[in-house]
Design a protein around this motif. Structure first.
Motif, PDB file in Angstrom:
ATOM      1  N   ILE A  24       0.838  -1.204   0.000  1.00 54.60           N
ATOM      2  CA  ILE A  24       0.000   0.000   0.000  1.00 54.60           C
ATOM      3  C   ILE A  24       0.868   1.248   0.000  1.00 54.60           C
ATOM      4  N   ILE A  25       1.876   1.274   0.867  1.00 59.67           N
ATOM      5  CA  ILE A  25       2.823   2.396   0.908  1.00 59.67           C
ATOM      6  C   ILE A  25       4.203   1.848   1.243  1.00 59.67           C
ATOM      7  N   PRO A  26       5.106   1.792   0.273  1.00 60.87           N
ATOM      8  CA  PRO A  26       6.435   1.216   0.513  1.00 60.87           C
ATOM      9  C   PRO A  26       7.189   1.912   1.647  1.00 60.87           C
ATOM     10  N   ALA A  27       8.030   1.141   2.328  1.00 58.16           N
ATOM     11  CA  ALA A  27       8.709   1.608   3.540  1.00 58.16           C
ATOM     12  C   ALA A  27       9.556   2.856   3.309  1.00 58.16           C
ATOM     13  N   ARG A  28      10.085   3.041   2.102  1.00 59.95           N
ATOM     14  CA  ARG A  28      10.974   4.193   1.863  1.00 59.95           C
ATOM     15  C   ARG A  28      10.253   5.540   1.971  1.00 59.95           C
ATOM     16  N   PHE A  29       8.927   5.516   2.010  1.00 58.73           N
ATOM     17  CA  PHE A  29       8.163   6.757   2.113  1.00 58.73           C
ATOM     18  C   PHE A  29       7.712   7.055   3.544  1.00 58.73           C
ATOM     19  N   LEU A  30       8.198   6.308   4.513  1.00 55.82           N
ATOM     20  CA  LEU A  30       7.694   6.443   5.871  1.00 55.82           C
ATOM     21  C   LEU A  30       8.418   7.500   6.702  1.00 55.82           C
ATOM     22  N   LYS A  31       9.388   8.167   6.130  1.00 57.43           N
ATOM     23  CA  LYS A  31      10.153   9.149   6.904  1.00 57.43           C
ATOM     24  C   LYS A  31       9.339  10.400   7.205  1.00 57.43           C
TER      25      LYS A  31
END
Length: 198
Positions: A24-31
């Motif tokens: 749904i939302i890849p980890a690299r966008f969690l910052k």
């Protein structure tokens, strides 16, 4: 927040099972700590190739499908508990996600971000996918007050469950703080009675 009472919308079908939060939302966008812009990266690795070109075969890149209701396969939102998945779905413009099963943490995160998760029987879900395959313009109606979802292509409907507290929040457009403020007088009266009793 905007009140949610009844919604009739065309749908975006995603007949894939076991969609996890990393898809749904890849980890690299969690910052990021703000909810802004997360909708742009919803299903990022399915929507775009490594050169950032849209993958035409993916449903969000198909102009035939649009609407405020995402209809997904069984076990949607599994995996890690990231709230960013709900941010991305809400940010893209979805108000409802329909599936036959949601991971509990995702379900709660969705409701906290005013995305209504609607659980339906597998047979009803399959009928929705069949209907939209025949006609991409079909609509669903989600009636929160009466807790019913209707496939307007077939006229068939199903009831769905929702926590009574969250239902009230959706119907009134309240987040948790709004809800507490709406009960301010009752809270103050309770504290006053408690103080008198002591």
């Amino acid at each position: 927040m905007e009140k949610f009472i009844t919604l009739t919308s065309t749908i975006v079908p995603l007949p894939i099972e076991n969609v996890d939060t990393d898809q749904i939302i890849p980890a690299r966008f969690l910052k990021a700590t703000s909810k802004e812009g997360f909708g742009d990266n919803l299903f990022r690795d399915w929507r775009y190739d490594k050169d950032n070109h849209p993958i035409q075969s993916f449903v969000l890149n198909n102009p035939v499908y649009k609407g405020e209701i995402l209809v997904a396969g069984k076990n949607f939102g599994s995996g890690s508990s990231r709230e960013h998945a709900a941010w991305a779905i809400a940010g893209y413009g979805f108000k409802v996600v329909v599936s036959s099963f949601f991971a509990d943490i995702f379900k709660n995160n969705a409701m906290n971000n005013f995305v209504l998760p609607v659980v339906v029987p597998e047979k009803f879900l399959a009928a929705i996918f069949e209907s939209v395959e025949k006609d991409p313009g079909i609509t669903l109606t989600v009636d929160l007050e009466n807790q019913r979802i209707t496939n307007n292509a077939t006229g068939k409907s199903e009831s769905f469950a929702i926590n009574a507290y969250k239902k009230e929040c959706f119907l009134k457009g309240f987040d948790d703080i709004d809800y507490l403020l709406s009960r301010k007088d009752q809270i103050e009266n309770y504290e006053r009675r408690l103080g008198q009793a002591n």
